[in-house]
Design a protein around this motif. Structure first.
Motif, PDB file in Angstrom:
ATOM      1  N   SER A  24    -100.332  37.881 -68.691  1.00  0.00           N
ATOM      2  CA  SER A  24    -100.638  36.705 -67.784  1.00  0.00           C
ATOM      3  C   SER A  24    -101.429  37.094 -66.567  1.00  0.00           C
ATOM      4  O   SER A  24    -102.224  37.911 -66.727  1.00  0.00           O
ATOM      5  CB  SER A  24     -99.349  36.167 -67.410  1.00  0.00           C
ATOM      6  OG  SER A  24     -98.569  36.943 -66.476  1.00  0.00           O
ATOM      7  N   ASN A  25    -101.036  36.465 -65.582  1.00  0.00           N
ATOM      8  CA  ASN A  25    -101.673  36.828 -64.079  1.00  0.00           C
ATOM      9  C   ASN A  25    -100.971  37.460 -62.955  1.00  0.00           C
ATOM     10  O   ASN A  25     -99.866  37.055 -62.539  1.00  0.00           O
ATOM     11  CB  ASN A  25    -102.378  35.473 -63.495  1.00  0.00           C
ATOM     12  CG  ASN A  25    -103.345  34.935 -64.326  1.00  0.00           C
ATOM     13  OD1 ASN A  25    -104.113  35.611 -64.921  1.00  0.00           O
ATOM     14  ND2 ASN A  25    -103.405  33.575 -64.460  1.00  0.00           N
ATOM     15  N   GLU A  35    -105.960  39.268 -65.269  1.00  0.00           N
ATOM     16  CA  GLU A  35    -105.802  38.393 -66.435  1.00  0.00           C
ATOM     17  C   GLU A  35    -106.218  39.054 -67.679  1.00  0.00           C
ATOM     18  O   GLU A  35    -107.310  39.432 -67.856  1.00  0.00           O
ATOM     19  CB  GLU A  35    -106.879  37.090 -66.366  1.00  0.00           C
ATOM     20  CG  GLU A  35    -106.580  36.233 -67.565  1.00  0.00           C
ATOM     21  CD  GLU A  35    -107.814  34.926 -67.507  1.00  0.00           C
ATOM     22  OE1 GLU A  35    -108.007  34.262 -68.438  1.00  0.00           O
ATOM     23  OE2 GLU A  35    -108.696  35.281 -66.719  1.00  0.00           O
ATOM     24  N   ASN A  36    -105.004  39.238 -68.658  1.00  0.00           N
ATOM     25  CA  ASN A  36    -105.365  40.018 -69.813  1.00  0.00           C
ATOM     26  C   ASN A  36    -105.992  38.899 -70.643  1.00  0.00           C
ATOM     27  O   ASN A  36    -105.909  37.895 -70.793  1.00  0.00           O
ATOM     28  CB  ASN A  36    -103.844  39.812 -70.347  1.00  0.00           C
ATOM     29  CG  ASN A  36    -103.788  41.279 -71.183  1.00  0.00           C
ATOM     30  OD1 ASN A  36    -104.330  42.286 -70.907  1.00  0.00           O
ATOM     31  ND2 ASN A  36    -102.823  41.115 -72.382  1.00  0.00           N
ATOM     32  N   HIS A  89    -109.735  39.126 -61.103  1.00  0.00           N
ATOM     33  CA  HIS A  89    -109.678  37.749 -60.351  1.00  0.00           C
ATOM     34  C   HIS A  89    -109.604  37.992 -58.701  1.00  0.00           C
ATOM     35  O   HIS A  89    -108.428  38.565 -58.384  1.00  0.00           O
ATOM     36  CB  HIS A  89    -108.739  36.730 -60.576  1.00  0.00           C
ATOM     37  CG  HIS A  89    -109.344  36.075 -62.073  1.00  0.00           C
ATOM     38  ND1 HIS A  89    -109.962  35.124 -62.243  1.00  0.00           N
ATOM     39  CD2 HIS A  89    -108.721  36.541 -63.289  1.00  0.00           C
ATOM     40  CE1 HIS A  89    -110.048  34.684 -63.456  1.00  0.00           C
ATOM     41  NE2 HIS A  89    -109.352  35.800 -64.226  1.00  0.00           N
ATOM     42  N   HIS A  97    -105.603  32.148 -57.594  1.00  0.00           N
ATOM     43  CA  HIS A  97    -107.050  32.646 -57.960  1.00  0.00           C
ATOM     44  C   HIS A  97    -107.805  31.799 -56.670  1.00  0.00           C
ATOM     45  O   HIS A  97    -107.726  30.825 -56.186  1.00  0.00           O
ATOM     46  CB  HIS A  97    -107.561  31.996 -59.185  1.00  0.00           C
ATOM     47  CG  HIS A  97    -107.124  32.646 -60.345  1.00  0.00           C
ATOM     48  ND1 HIS A  97    -105.799  32.338 -61.117  1.00  0.00           N
ATOM     49  CD2 HIS A  97    -107.153  33.752 -61.053  1.00  0.00           C
ATOM     50  CE1 HIS A  97    -105.539  33.160 -61.875  1.00  0.00           C
ATOM     51  NE2 HIS A  97    -106.397  33.981 -62.143  1.00  0.00           N
ATOM     52  N   ARG A 116    -113.535  29.883 -60.971  1.00  0.00           N
ATOM     53  CA  ARG A 116    -112.678  31.266 -60.300  1.00  0.00           C
ATOM     54  C   ARG A 116    -113.653  32.408 -60.155  1.00  0.00           C
ATOM     55  O   ARG A 116    -114.659  32.621 -60.761  1.00  0.00           O
ATOM     56  CB  ARG A 116    -111.524  31.691 -61.232  1.00  0.00           C
ATOM     57  CG  ARG A 116    -110.512  30.565 -61.629  1.00  0.00           C
ATOM     58  CD  ARG A 116    -109.514  30.960 -62.607  1.00  0.00           C
ATOM     59  NE  ARG A 116    -108.499  30.007 -62.557  1.00  0.00           N
ATOM     60  CZ  ARG A 116    -107.398  30.118 -63.517  1.00  0.00           C
ATOM     61  NH1 ARG A 116    -107.250  31.335 -64.427  1.00  0.00           N
ATOM     62  NH2 ARG A 116    -106.494  29.466 -63.497  1.00  0.00           N
TER      63      ARG A 116
END
Length: 529
Positions: A24-25, A35-36, A89, A97, A116
């Motif tokens: 996830s983030n 971010e995977n 990001h 983001h 983004r």
């Protein structure tokens, strides 16, 4: 048999990667959310390029340090044991983001586009060769113009058995929680009661980046690991090692022109290489797209060029925001002649209402290093805040972090504080913080030397020689204070032999750095009767 073990290890890696901390983030470091990227395939064009860079570097590295490199490099394709891709990001609030707004004229009408802001991509890759006992891990980063740079490279050679250790999100969280326990906002000083102190546990800021492949604790020793095949000059017969701490002043130069930085980093690289240190902790290591001239933006590679036989891990602490999305990051690095068998880091808490603490995220980077005839040693490197309140919080967090690791430990870096300051007094065991005391942690300098007098008004006359041991500022006519340290937590079988400053003849506009480097020699002692 070895290859089958590797295949099984890879399956374990795939299962554990679902739980990886980059899922996830998450906040990776100051200003960056990770971010995977799912469905990564080693046939993807970008992955193929990363694998090629890693393979070429691994082959060159082995030719430098291994007396009889595996010939399988020539006859077979590399075996990819693990692969991870993470988009980086921008974030301005450590949670959401950053969205870049762009305006374009299309057929005479303004069109607004939002997207983004991604400043780069990180690739983590583990590789070996079929029937080979050599294992490499890399972290390779891509910038916004699609250039690739090696940020981390670790290597070890297995013996009769292969050992793997995988760390899931939940295991990392347990270590993080132990390192930050009791660190709630109510613990902060009254002067910060109106501020917003972000602790690692609040912001997921102490994400620990464990190696997906490293030696198990029970597998250390002559059966699973040996350095007898190394060509690197070592201190094995003396059973000792030298460690160095150095703030390298990022891309600065007095003349403030790229060509002067190139000259300075070459001078610095030669100086460090000449020290013949076994382990080096660097501070103020940058990635800066606007600097480096023909050497490129990645300072860790500039250092690696001068230290080609060393393994290294580089971890940014903060990415500085810019509207034009130039990638400018600063962090820490650890270089070692010996295998870095594990590494991770924590983000230290930050008070966003404190002007001296809000902009620059701080971290503590750790590497577990397997040293011949010594064993495993934990090396912690940090560069503390300009805020006095933040430094006091940070040393408490670092001590908690150190206590999650057993065995010999060394803490070094630029602490931005003088010996009489509370953070240094705490680390030296002279005062407590909220009832917490350090134990068996020693200021290496004070074991062999008296405390140097700071260059305060009335202490020295004119050009009188300043006391030996001051470390900052080499840009001035005289050094003014001691803010760079090596702290030791050693068992009885290890003993400090000497501690000194790395001699550097350059000063002021020709200075190699604004800091002096501190070095220490530690030896194994047989205390048997």
């Amino acid at each position: 048999m070895l290859y089958q073990q590797l295949k099984r290890s890879f399956l374990i890696y795939l299962m554990c990667s679902v739980l990886e901390v980059l899922g996830s983030n998450n906040i990776l470091y100051g200003g960056i959310l990770g971010e995977n990227v799912d469905d990564v395939n080693d046939t993807d064009s970008d992955i193929a390029e990363v694998v090629l860079i890693a393979t070429n570097y691994a082959t060159k590295y082995e030719s430098l340090i291994v007396s009889s490199p595996d010939q399988t490099h020539v006859t077979s394709e590399p075996v990819i044991l693990g692969l991870h891709k993470v988009k980086l990001h921008y974030t301005t609030d450590e949670a959401t983001h950053y969205v870049k707004v762009e305006r374009h004229l299309v057929n005479g009408r303004e069109k607004i586009q939002t997207r983004r802001a991604i400043i780069g991509i990180n690739y983590r890759i583990n590789l070996t060769w079929k029937n080979s006992s050599n294992f490499h891990e890399f972290l390779i980063t891509k910038d916004r113009v699609h250039r690739l740079f090696i940020s981390q490279h670790t290597f070890y050679r297995s013996g009769s058995r292969i050992c793997t250790k995988y760390t899931s999100t939940f295991e990392s969280k347990n270590v993080r929680d132990r390192a930050t326990e009791h660190l709630t906002v109510s613990d902060q000083s009254s002067s910060e009661s109106d501020g917003h102190v972000i602790t690692p546990s609040q912001s997921i800021a102490s994400i620990l980046r464990k190696n997906p492949l490293s030696l198990c604790g029970e597998c250390h020793g002559s059966e699973s690991y040996s350095t007898s095949h190394w060509k690197v000059p070592q201190n094995e017969t003396q059973e000792e090692f030298k460690i160095l701490s150095y703030n390298i002043w990022n891309f600065n130069s007095v003349e403030n022109h790229p060509k002067y930085y190139v000259k300075r980093i070459q001078q610095l690289g030669k100086l460090v290489a000449s020290s013949r240190s076994d382990i080096i902790g660097f501070q103020e290591v940058r990635f800066d797209q606007s600097n480096g001239a023909h050497l490129g933006p990645a300072q860790v590679q500039h250092l690696a060029n001068h230290l080609p036989a060393y393994q290294f891990v580089y971890q940014p602490a903060v990415s500085y925001f810019s509207e034009n999305l130039l990638r400018v990051e600063e962090g820490l690095a650890i270089f070692s002649k010996y295998p870095i068998i594990d590494h991770d880091y924590i983000l230290l808490s930050r008070n966003i209402s404190d002007e001296e603490d809000s902009v620059h995220q701080r971290i503590c980077l750790r590497a577990e290093i397997d040293i011949p005839y010594i064993g495993q040693v934990h090396v912690f490197v940090t560069h503390l805040s300009l805020s006095a309140a933040a430094r006091l919080r940070s040393v408490r967090e670092i001590w908690n972090y150190m206590n999650t690791m057993s065995g010999p430990a060394i803490l070094l870096g630029d602490f931005n504080d003088e010996p009489h300051g509370k953070p240094i007094q705490f680390l030296s065991g002279k005062i407590d913080i909220n009832g917490i005391w350090t134990q068996n942690l020693k200021d290496a300098w004070r074991i062999f030397h008296k405390e140097p007098r700071a260059d305060a008004p009335g202490v020295y006359k004119g050009d009188e020689n300043r006391d030996y041991g001051l470390t900052f500022n080499r840009l001035d006519r005289h050094l003014r204070k001691r803010i760079d340290y090596i702290f030791l937590r050693l068992p009885e079988y290890l003993e400090l032999q000497e501690v000194s400053l790395l001699e550097d003849v350059q000063w002021k506009h020709k200075a190699t750095s604004d800091h002096m480097a501190v070095e220490a020699v530690i030896k194994r002692i047989d205390r048997g009767g």
